[in-house]
Each structure stands twice: as C-alpha cells, then as structure tokens.
Write a protein that holds these residues in place. Structure first.
Motif, PDB file in Angstrom:
ATOM      1  N   TYR A 192       0.916  -1.186  -0.049  1.00  0.00           N
ATOM      2  CA  TYR A 192       0.033   0.018  -0.132  1.00  0.00           C
ATOM      3  C   TYR A 192       0.979   1.066   0.012  1.00  0.00           C
ATOM      4  O   TYR A 192       2.076   1.215   0.175  1.00  0.00           O
ATOM      5  CB  TYR A 192      -1.057   0.009   1.157  1.00  0.00           C
ATOM      6  CG  TYR A 192      -0.197  -0.062   2.462  1.00  0.00           C
ATOM      7  CD1 TYR A 192       0.026   1.269   3.115  1.00  0.00           C
ATOM      8  CD2 TYR A 192       0.303  -1.065   3.103  1.00  0.00           C
ATOM      9  CE1 TYR A 192       0.544   1.510   4.342  1.00  0.00           C
ATOM     10  CE2 TYR A 192       0.834  -1.099   4.193  1.00  0.00           C
ATOM     11  CZ  TYR A 192       1.050   0.164   5.174  1.00  0.00           C
ATOM     12  OH  TYR A 192       1.505   0.457   6.173  1.00  0.00           O
TER      13      TYR A 192
ATOM     14  N   THR B 275       1.564   4.989   1.834  1.00  0.00           N
ATOM     15  CA  THR B 275       0.877   5.747   2.778  1.00  0.00           C
ATOM     16  C   THR B 275       0.566   7.325   2.302  1.00  0.00           C
ATOM     17  O   THR B 275       1.086   7.676   1.426  1.00  0.00           O
ATOM     18  CB  THR B 275       2.103   6.004   3.868  1.00  0.00           C
ATOM     19  OG1 THR B 275       3.281   6.690   3.269  1.00  0.00           O
ATOM     20  CG2 THR B 275       2.234   4.649   4.494  1.00  0.00           C
ATOM     21  N   GLU B 276      -0.196   7.918   3.212  1.00  0.00           N
ATOM     22  CA  GLU B 276      -0.545   9.417   2.862  1.00  0.00           C
ATOM     23  C   GLU B 276       0.855  10.131   2.840  1.00  0.00           C
ATOM     24  O   GLU B 276       1.246  11.101   2.369  1.00  0.00           O
ATOM     25  CB  GLU B 276      -1.435   9.758   3.803  1.00  0.00           C
ATOM     26  CG  GLU B 276      -2.852   9.358   3.983  1.00  0.00           C
ATOM     27  CD  GLU B 276      -3.420   9.940   2.423  1.00  0.00           C
ATOM     28  OE1 GLU B 276      -3.373  11.036   2.140  1.00  0.00           O
ATOM     29  OE2 GLU B 276      -3.760   8.900   1.728  1.00  0.00           O
TER      30      GLU B 276
ATOM     31  N   THR C 175       3.766   9.421   1.763  1.00  0.00           N
ATOM     32  CA  THR C 175       4.423   8.853   0.590  1.00  0.00           C
ATOM     33  C   THR C 175       3.843   9.801  -0.420  1.00  0.00           C
ATOM     34  O   THR C 175       4.431  10.526  -1.272  1.00  0.00           O
ATOM     35  CB  THR C 175       4.487   7.469  -0.027  1.00  0.00           C
ATOM     36  OG1 THR C 175       5.024   6.692   1.139  1.00  0.00           O
ATOM     37  CG2 THR C 175       4.722   7.316  -1.256  1.00  0.00           C
TER      38      THR C 175
ATOM     39  N   GLN D 120      -6.826   2.367   0.666  1.00  0.00           N
ATOM     40  CA  GLN D 120      -6.399   3.705   0.551  1.00  0.00           C
ATOM     41  C   GLN D 120      -7.254   4.819   1.241  1.00  0.00           C
ATOM     42  O   GLN D 120      -6.879   5.820   1.847  1.00  0.00           O
ATOM     43  CB  GLN D 120      -6.177   3.956  -0.906  1.00  0.00           C
ATOM     44  CG  GLN D 120      -5.211   5.352  -1.182  1.00  0.00           C
ATOM     45  CD  GLN D 120      -3.688   5.102  -0.578  1.00  0.00           C
ATOM     46  OE1 GLN D 120      -3.263   3.808  -0.669  1.00  0.00           O
ATOM     47  NE2 GLN D 120      -3.170   6.063   0.143  1.00  0.00           N
TER      48      GLN D 120
ATOM     49  N   ARG E  76      -7.039   4.479   4.947  1.00  0.00           N
ATOM     50  CA  ARG E  76      -6.129   5.196   5.489  1.00  0.00           C
ATOM     51  C   ARG E  76      -6.018   6.705   5.286  1.00  0.00           C
ATOM     52  O   ARG E  76      -5.662   7.347   6.399  1.00  0.00           O
ATOM     53  CB  ARG E  76      -4.637   4.732   4.640  1.00  0.00           C
ATOM     54  CG  ARG E  76      -4.344   3.274   4.948  1.00  0.00           C
ATOM     55  CD  ARG E  76      -3.187   2.727   4.187  1.00  0.00           C
ATOM     56  NE  ARG E  76      -3.064   1.221   4.226  1.00  0.00           N
ATOM     57  CZ  ARG E  76      -2.690   0.639   5.381  1.00  0.00           C
ATOM     58  NH1 ARG E  76      -2.616   1.139   6.312  1.00  0.00           N
ATOM     59  NH2 ARG E  76      -2.734  -0.715   5.362  1.00  0.00           N
ATOM     60  N   LYS E  77      -6.656   7.226   4.320  1.00  0.00           N
ATOM     61  CA  LYS E  77      -6.928   8.671   4.107  1.00  0.00           C
ATOM     62  C   LYS E  77      -7.655   9.242   5.049  1.00  0.00           C
ATOM     63  O   LYS E  77      -7.322  10.268   5.718  1.00  0.00           O
ATOM     64  CB  LYS E  77      -7.236   8.890   2.686  1.00  0.00           C
ATOM     65  CG  LYS E  77      -7.758  10.649   2.432  1.00  0.00           C
ATOM     66  CD  LYS E  77      -8.136  10.918   1.042  1.00  0.00           C
ATOM     67  CE  LYS E  77      -8.150  12.079   0.766  1.00  0.00           C
ATOM     68  NZ  LYS E  77      -9.084  12.782   1.309  1.00  0.00           N
TER      69      LYS E  77
ATOM     70  N   ALA F  70      -6.211   9.447   8.574  1.00  0.00           N
ATOM     71  CA  ALA F  70      -4.954  10.387   8.914  1.00  0.00           C
ATOM     72  C   ALA F  70      -5.893  11.789   9.095  1.00  0.00           C
ATOM     73  O   ALA F  70      -5.268  12.844   9.547  1.00  0.00           O
ATOM     74  CB  ALA F  70      -4.387  10.551   7.481  1.00  0.00           C
TER      75      ALA F  70
ATOM     76  N   TYR G 111      -7.550   2.490  10.415  1.00  0.00           N
ATOM     77  CA  TYR G 111      -6.205   2.157  10.322  1.00  0.00           C
ATOM     78  C   TYR G 111      -6.126   0.447  10.510  1.00  0.00           C
ATOM     79  O   TYR G 111      -5.577  -0.379   9.708  1.00  0.00           O
ATOM     80  CB  TYR G 111      -5.144   2.591  11.152  1.00  0.00           C
ATOM     81  CG  TYR G 111      -4.511   3.935  10.505  1.00  0.00           C
ATOM     82  CD1 TYR G 111      -4.142   4.228   9.386  1.00  0.00           C
ATOM     83  CD2 TYR G 111      -4.397   4.914  11.523  1.00  0.00           C
ATOM     84  CE1 TYR G 111      -3.575   5.422   9.046  1.00  0.00           C
ATOM     85  CE2 TYR G 111      -4.091   6.242  11.150  1.00  0.00           C
ATOM     86  CZ  TYR G 111      -3.491   6.429   9.961  1.00  0.00           C
ATOM     87  OH  TYR G 111      -3.126   7.603   9.468  1.00  0.00           O
TER      88      TYR G 111
END
Length: 136
Positions: free
Chosen positions: A35, A37-38, A40, A86, A89-90, A93, A105
């Motif tokens: 995956y 990450t935000e 990245t 994705q 995870r967004k 965050a 998460y």
C-alpha cells in the motif's frame, strides 16, 4: 503521468520527463509495501509538484503485483480492496478522534493482510527478502 515499474518484488513510482527534446525517466519514490501511505503521497506531491499521479491506478497496479509473478491472476476484488484500503488510510489520517483513526487504520490493515497473504501464497518469484528501500 506517473507509472509503476517492477524490479523483482519491488515497485518504483516513475515519471517520464522531457528535457531539451529528450525523454528521461525519473524515480519519484520506491514502493516496497502492499500500500501507499499518505506520507508517501505528500512527499511525491511536495518534491515533484508538476507531475500528475493517478493514485487509484498506482494502487491498483501495486495490488496486481509484478507481471508473471503469481500462479493465478490477482482477483478483481483485491484491486478494489486496495482502493478501499487507501480511502480508509486517508480518512484515518484526517480523523479528529484518535479512536476512530485507529479503527480505520485497523480495517485497512486487515484488507492489506488479506491481499498480502494471497500474494505470498501464490507468488512464483523466489522467497528471497525484498531489497526495496522504504518510501518516505
């Protein structure tokens, strides 16, 4: 536009730049996991502001894995799961409540683990350790 290049088990996010009439590929970042990450995404956007990245396509490409690396084709639902991961995870965050972020998460982690297990069970590439460098 950015795209994925595979080096064994490791993925790199690349873009083609045109300088003085010549094309040149540049590495935006290494993508060692299942995956993105935000952090990245923010790193790429900050370091390469003029390069367009279709993150949904990048995520789906990562979910497919390297070409000719699996005994069977990656199920379509795994590609969809990657996009859901994705989003989770967004949202995590951006969550204002830590407990909510942790749940998001955790949910994303379960989906990642399912996909990773499928990949590990079906991979044709040798079981050697990954040589990818971590993304920011």
């Amino acid at each position: 536009m950015a795209f994925i290049r595979w080096r064994g088990r490791c993925a790199q996010l690349l873009a083609t730049m045109y300088v003085d009439g010549h094309s040149k590929q540049i590495t935006l970042t290494n993508l060692p996991g299942f995956y993105i990450t935000e952090a990245t995404k923010h790193y790429v956007a900050e370091k390469f502001p003029n390069i367009s990245v279709d993150w949904v396509n990048v995520i789906r490409s990562l979910a497919e894995g390297p070409p000719n690396s699996l005994k069977e084709k990656t199920p379509t639902e795994h590609l969809d799961m990657a996009v859901v991961e994705q989003s989770l995870r967004k949202w995590a965050a951006e969550a204002k409540v830590a407990k909510h972020a942790n749940h998001l998460y955790d949910a994303a982690g379960v989906l990642t683990e399912w996909r990773a297990n499928f990949y590990r069970e079906n991979e044709l590439i040798g079981k050697s350790k990954s040589t990818c460098y971590n993304a920011p």
